[in-house]
Design an enzyme around this catalytic site. Structure first.
Site, PDB file in Angstrom:
ATOM      1  N   ASN A   1       8.673 -27.631  42.669  1.00  0.00           N
ATOM      2  CA  ASN A   1       9.152 -28.334  41.471  1.00  0.00           C
ATOM      3  C   ASN A   1       9.496 -29.781  41.802  1.00  0.00           C
ATOM      4  OD1 ASN A   1      11.323 -27.133  42.902  1.00  0.00           O
ATOM      5  ND2 ASN A   1      12.662 -27.177  41.140  1.00  0.00           N
TER       6      ASN A   1
ATOM      7  N   GLU B   1      11.358 -32.893  40.043  1.00  0.00           N
ATOM      8  CA  GLU B   1      12.227 -33.245  38.923  1.00  0.00           C
ATOM      9  C   GLU B   1      12.230 -34.748  38.676  1.00  0.00           C
ATOM     10  OE1 GLU B   1      16.030 -31.379  39.684  1.00  0.00           O
ATOM     11  OE2 GLU B   1      15.190 -29.399  39.175  1.00  0.00           O
TER      12      GLU B   1
ATOM     13  N   CYS C   1       7.561 -27.799  36.815  1.00  0.00           N
ATOM     14  CA  CYS C   1       7.811 -26.579  37.580  1.00  0.00           C
ATOM     15  C   CYS C   1       6.798 -26.446  38.723  1.00  0.00           C
ATOM     16  CB  CYS C   1       7.666 -25.344  36.685  1.00  0.00           C
ATOM     17  SG  CYS C   1       8.944 -25.193  35.433  1.00  0.00           S
TER      18      CYS C   1
ATOM     19  N   GLU D   1       5.039 -23.915  39.642  1.00  0.00           N
ATOM     20  CA  GLU D   1       3.804 -23.197  39.281  1.00  0.00           C
ATOM     21  C   GLU D   1       2.768 -24.155  38.707  1.00  0.00           C
ATOM     22  OE1 GLU D   1       6.927 -22.404  38.539  1.00  0.00           O
ATOM     23  OE2 GLU D   1       7.139 -20.321  37.915  1.00  0.00           O
TER      24      GLU D   1
ATOM     25  N   CYS E   1       8.918 -19.379  34.041  1.00  0.00           N
ATOM     26  CA  CYS E   1       9.440 -19.748  32.720  1.00  0.00           C
ATOM     27  C   CYS E   1       8.340 -19.578  31.662  1.00  0.00           C
ATOM     28  CB  CYS E   1       9.967 -21.178  32.731  1.00  0.00           C
ATOM     29  SG  CYS E   1       8.687 -22.441  32.659  1.00  0.00           S
TER      30      CYS E   1
ATOM     31  N   CYS F   1       5.383 -22.013  31.886  1.00  0.00           N
ATOM     32  CA  CYS F   1       4.491 -21.680  33.001  1.00  0.00           C
ATOM     33  C   CYS F   1       3.675 -20.434  32.692  1.00  0.00           C
ATOM     34  CB  CYS F   1       5.283 -21.508  34.294  1.00  0.00           C
ATOM     35  SG  CYS F   1       5.839 -23.099  34.956  1.00  0.00           S
TER      36      CYS F   1
HETATM   37  N1  THU Z   1      11.498 -24.104  37.690  1.00  0.00           N
HETATM   38  C1  THU Z   1      10.298 -23.848  38.285  1.00  0.00           C
HETATM   39  O1  THU Z   1       9.848 -24.613  39.150  1.00  0.00           O
HETATM   40  N2  THU Z   1       9.611 -22.757  37.885  1.00  0.00           N
HETATM   41  C2  THU Z   1      10.018 -21.877  36.915  1.00  0.00           C
HETATM   42  O2  THU Z   1       9.296 -20.954  36.560  1.00  0.00           O
HETATM   43  C3  THU Z   1      11.343 -22.045  36.313  1.00  0.00           C
HETATM   44  C4  THU Z   1      12.095 -23.265  36.678  1.00  0.00           C
HETATM   45  C5  THU Z   1      12.251 -25.306  38.082  1.00  0.00           C
HETATM   46  C6  THU Z   1      12.364 -26.334  37.005  1.00  0.00           C
HETATM   47  C7  THU Z   1      13.596 -27.093  37.439  1.00  0.00           C
HETATM   48  O3  THU Z   1      13.196 -28.095  38.371  1.00  0.00           O
HETATM   49  C8  THU Z   1      14.427 -26.048  38.156  1.00  0.00           C
HETATM   50  O4  THU Z   1      13.552 -24.967  38.438  1.00  0.00           O
HETATM   51  C9  THU Z   1      15.610 -25.531  37.348  1.00  0.00           C
HETATM   52  O5  THU Z   1      15.217 -25.103  36.098  1.00  0.00           O
END
Ligand code: THU
Length: 129
Positions: A40, A42, A51, A53, A86, A89
């Site tokens: 991920n 940000e 994310c 994925e 999520c 994703c």
């Molecule tokens: N996140 C992911 O990388 N994948 C997911 O399926 C859910 C959330 C990340 C997004 C954000 O950077 C952090 O997790 C907190 O939500």
């Protein structure tokens, strides 16, 4: 341990998650055994964060457009018992599954389970022009 999950664990170490402190790694396996990883990434404008994925799948599809995605492993050291992709994703994985003509398997869910995207998102969004 599944080597693909091990790749996701390593990828999580390359996460950029200074806002949530929730690191996630993803490892995508293609039909020809090529493995592509992502984590991920940000952004201070939170909605621009991506994310793990979607980082891994976008890189895989952009680099190997003729390849088919077969599996994706996900891992977070902040949730070592397992995590679930999520909703956004899930839609993205479902799109990659259509492009790959393969019901992509997701590795790393709670309980050590592996599920197919069609089980995780049975009625994915789609439309025809
Ligand atoms: N996140 C992911 O990388 N994948 C997911 O399926 C859910 C959330 C990340 C997004 C954000 O950077 C952090 O997790 C907190 O939500």
């Amino acid at each position: 341990m599944d080597p693909l999950l091990n790749s996701a664990i390593e990828a999580a170490m390359r996460a950029y998650a200074p806002y949530s402190d929730f690191r996630v790694g993803a490892a995508v396996e293609l039909h020809d055994s090529i493995v592509v990883t992502g984590s991920n990434q940000e952004c201070s404008a939170f909605g621009a964060s991506i994310c793990a994925e979607r980082v891994a799948l976008s890189y895989a599809m952009a680099t190997y457009p003729a390849s088919k995605v077969h599996r994706i492993a996900i891992y977070s050291p902040e949730s070592p018992e397992g995590i679930s992709p999520c909703g956004v994703c899930r839609e993205f994985i479902a799109e990659c599954a259509r492009r790959s003509e393969y019901d992509i398997e997701i590795v790393g869910l709670k309980g050590g389970k592996t599920v197919k995207i069609s089980e995780l998102l049975p009625q994915a969004f789609t439309f025809t022009k």
